[in-house]
Design a protein around this motif. Sequence first.
Motif, mmCIF file in Angstrom:
data_model
loop_
_atom_site.group_PDB
_atom_site.id
_atom_site.type_symbol
_atom_site.label_atom_id
_atom_site.label_comp_id
_atom_site.label_asym_id
_atom_site.label_seq_id
_atom_site.Cartn_x
_atom_site.Cartn_y
_atom_site.Cartn_z
ATOM 1 N N ALA A 71 0.832 -1.204 0.000
ATOM 2 C CA ALA A 71 0.000 0.000 0.000
ATOM 3 C C ALA A 71 0.865 1.251 0.000
ATOM 4 C CB ALA A 71 -0.923 -0.006 1.217
ATOM 5 N N LEU A 72 1.945 1.228 0.754
ATOM 6 C CA LEU A 72 2.845 2.373 0.821
ATOM 7 C C LEU A 72 3.521 2.615 -0.527
ATOM 8 C CD1 LEU A 72 4.346 4.510 2.523
ATOM 9 C CD2 LEU A 72 6.032 2.745 3.067
ATOM 10 N N THR A 73 3.994 1.543 -1.152
ATOM 11 C CA THR A 73 4.650 1.675 -2.450
ATOM 12 C C THR A 73 3.692 2.245 -3.487
ATOM 13 O OG1 THR A 73 6.083 -0.209 -1.927
ATOM 14 C CG2 THR A 73 5.929 0.439 -4.240
ATOM 15 N N ASP A 74 2.475 1.707 -3.514
ATOM 16 C CA ASP A 74 1.477 2.215 -4.462
ATOM 17 C C ASP A 74 1.181 3.687 -4.204
ATOM 18 O OD1 ASP A 74 1.283 -0.170 -5.755
ATOM 19 O OD2 ASP A 74 -0.640 -0.749 -4.901
ATOM 20 N N TRP A 75 0.978 4.035 -2.948
ATOM 21 C CA TRP A 75 0.614 5.414 -2.623
ATOM 22 C C TRP A 75 1.739 6.375 -2.986
ATOM 23 C CZ3 TRP A 75 2.538 9.131 0.771
ATOM 24 C CH2 TRP A 75 1.758 10.288 0.870
ATOM 25 N N VAL A 76 2.962 6.056 -2.601
ATOM 26 C CA VAL A 76 4.090 6.952 -2.863
ATOM 27 C C VAL A 76 4.299 7.146 -4.362
ATOM 28 C CG1 VAL A 76 6.607 7.160 -2.705
ATOM 29 C CG2 VAL A 76 5.295 6.528 -0.691
ATOM 30 N N PHE A 77 4.317 6.061 -5.112
ATOM 31 C CA PHE A 77 4.642 6.163 -6.528
ATOM 32 C C PHE A 77 3.466 6.633 -7.370
ATOM 33 C CE2 PHE A 77 8.080 2.859 -5.548
ATOM 34 C CZ PHE A 77 8.984 3.856 -5.263
ATOM 35 N N GLU A 78 2.244 6.244 -7.027
ATOM 36 C CA GLU A 78 1.078 6.735 -7.768
ATOM 37 C C GLU A 78 0.898 8.231 -7.548
ATOM 38 O OE1 GLU A 78 -0.894 5.509 -9.999
ATOM 39 O OE2 GLU A 78 -0.209 3.434 -9.969
ATOM 40 N N HIS A 79 1.038 8.663 -6.302
ATOM 41 C CA HIS A 79 0.865 10.080 -5.983
ATOM 42 C C HIS A 79 1.912 10.915 -6.721
ATOM 43 C CE1 HIS A 79 1.303 13.771 -3.530
ATOM 44 N NE2 HIS A 79 0.002 13.656 -3.409
ATOM 45 N N PHE A 80 3.150 10.459 -6.717
ATOM 46 C CA PHE A 80 4.204 11.210 -7.389
ATOM 47 C C PHE A 80 4.014 11.177 -8.901
ATOM 48 C CE2 PHE A 80 8.582 11.702 -9.073
ATOM 49 C CZ PHE A 80 8.778 13.005 -8.643
ATOM 50 N N ALA A 81 3.596 10.039 -9.443
ATOM 51 C CA ALA A 81 3.344 9.952 -10.880
ATOM 52 C C ALA A 81 2.228 10.913 -11.286
ATOM 53 C CB ALA A 81 2.980 8.518 -11.273
ATOM 54 N N ASP A 82 1.205 11.036 -10.448
ATOM 55 C CA ASP A 82 0.136 12.006 -10.713
ATOM 56 C C ASP A 82 0.685 13.431 -10.710
ATOM 57 O OD1 ASP A 82 -1.713 9.977 -10.899
ATOM 58 O OD2 ASP A 82 -2.485 10.230 -8.871
ATOM 59 N N THR A 83 1.616 13.706 -9.801
ATOM 60 C CA THR A 83 2.245 15.026 -9.743
ATOM 61 C C THR A 83 3.006 15.316 -11.032
ATOM 62 O OG1 THR A 83 2.459 14.913 -7.329
ATOM 63 C CG2 THR A 83 3.903 16.459 -8.475
ATOM 64 N N LEU A 84 3.742 14.325 -11.530
ATOM 65 C CA LEU A 84 4.477 14.519 -12.778
ATOM 66 C C LEU A 84 3.520 14.752 -13.945
ATOM 67 C CD1 LEU A 84 7.345 11.866 -12.525
ATOM 68 C CD2 LEU A 84 7.445 14.315 -12.034
ATOM 69 N N ASP A 85 2.410 14.035 -13.949
ATOM 70 C CA ASP A 85 1.425 14.245 -15.014
ATOM 71 C C ASP A 85 0.872 15.667 -14.967
ATOM 72 O OD1 ASP A 85 1.643 11.809 -16.234
ATOM 73 O OD2 ASP A 85 -0.135 10.932 -15.310
ATOM 74 N N GLN A 86 0.666 16.191 -13.768
ATOM 75 C CA GLN A 86 0.205 17.575 -13.640
ATOM 76 C C GLN A 86 1.247 18.550 -14.172
ATOM 77 O OE1 GLN A 86 -1.034 17.776 -9.350
ATOM 78 N NE2 GLN A 86 -2.699 18.953 -10.255
ATOM 79 N N LEU A 87 2.494 18.299 -13.823
ATOM 80 C CA LEU A 87 3.569 19.189 -14.249
ATOM 81 C C LEU A 87 3.733 19.228 -15.761
ATOM 82 C CD1 LEU A 87 6.389 18.456 -11.658
ATOM 83 C CD2 LEU A 87 5.501 20.714 -12.208
ATOM 84 N N THR A 88 3.472 18.119 -16.415
ATOM 85 C CA THR A 88 3.771 18.013 -17.845
ATOM 86 C C THR A 88 2.526 18.046 -18.728
ATOM 87 O OG1 THR A 88 3.735 15.579 -17.713
ATOM 88 C CG2 THR A 88 5.865 16.682 -17.377
ATOM 89 N N ARG A 89 1.365 18.278 -18.152
ATOM 90 C CA ARG A 89 0.114 18.152 -18.929
ATOM 91 C C ARG A 89 0.029 19.121 -20.100
ATOM 92 N NH1 ARG A 89 -3.129 20.311 -13.853
ATOM 93 N NH2 ARG A 89 -2.740 22.535 -14.104
ATOM 94 N N ASP A 90 0.696 20.272 -20.019
ATOM 95 C CA ASP A 90 0.619 21.260 -21.102
ATOM 96 C C ASP A 90 1.805 21.186 -22.056
ATOM 97 O OD1 ASP A 90 -1.796 22.316 -20.103
ATOM 98 O OD2 ASP A 90 -0.725 23.624 -18.719
ATOM 99 N N LEU A 91 2.651 20.181 -21.891
ATOM 100 C CA LEU A 91 3.834 20.044 -22.742
ATOM 101 C C LEU A 91 3.544 19.081 -23.885
ATOM 102 C CD1 LEU A 91 6.568 19.704 -19.957
ATOM 103 C CD2 LEU A 91 5.844 21.783 -21.163
#
Length: 201
Positions: free
Chosen positions: A38-58
Amino acid sequence: MAEKGMEGVAINEITEAADVGFGSFYNHFESKEAIHAALTDWVFEHFADTLDQLTRDLSDPAEVISVSVRHTVLRARSDPLWGQFLMREGFSSRALSRGLGRRLMRDVEKGIAAGRFVAEDPLLTVISVGGTVLGAITMQLEFESPEEPGPDPFAESGFSSDQLAERAAAVLLKTLGLSRTEAVEIAYRPLPALTLPDESA
């Protein structure tokens, strides 16, 4: 778990750190392996979502990779415990098959399809990108918090952590087939601002 790995942590250490009773653990998780998953999923999914937000307009896959690499290295620098956890789990089957790994494969494949990247083997390309990022994080954390006092072997060999995130991104873009000039230009562009959603709404 970032410091010791799952195998090195006892359930009573988890409950003590969380300030809950030992029995309360089993109200939420059936085992130590379950909380680790659960910890691995939460840490990596949350961060992956953050990266998607950062790059959504690129629109340029090369800039998407550059921003993602730089943000990952900078996140590890600002949160060394997170960086340790990423270093420990980054090549686990769970991390590669979901979250960060899945999104990195998506971005590499987009770059290949668009003709921006030259890569005959997408999987090994993902492993190469991930390995370079984890290596940069390892060097950065060691450079800034050496485990042993004394002369710094990295400094003695000319290593510097200055602009390490940008340098890592530039090296990876060159590896993916961009010219040195273009790779450096993209790697040193200003990072897009991250606007987090208002969770109080």
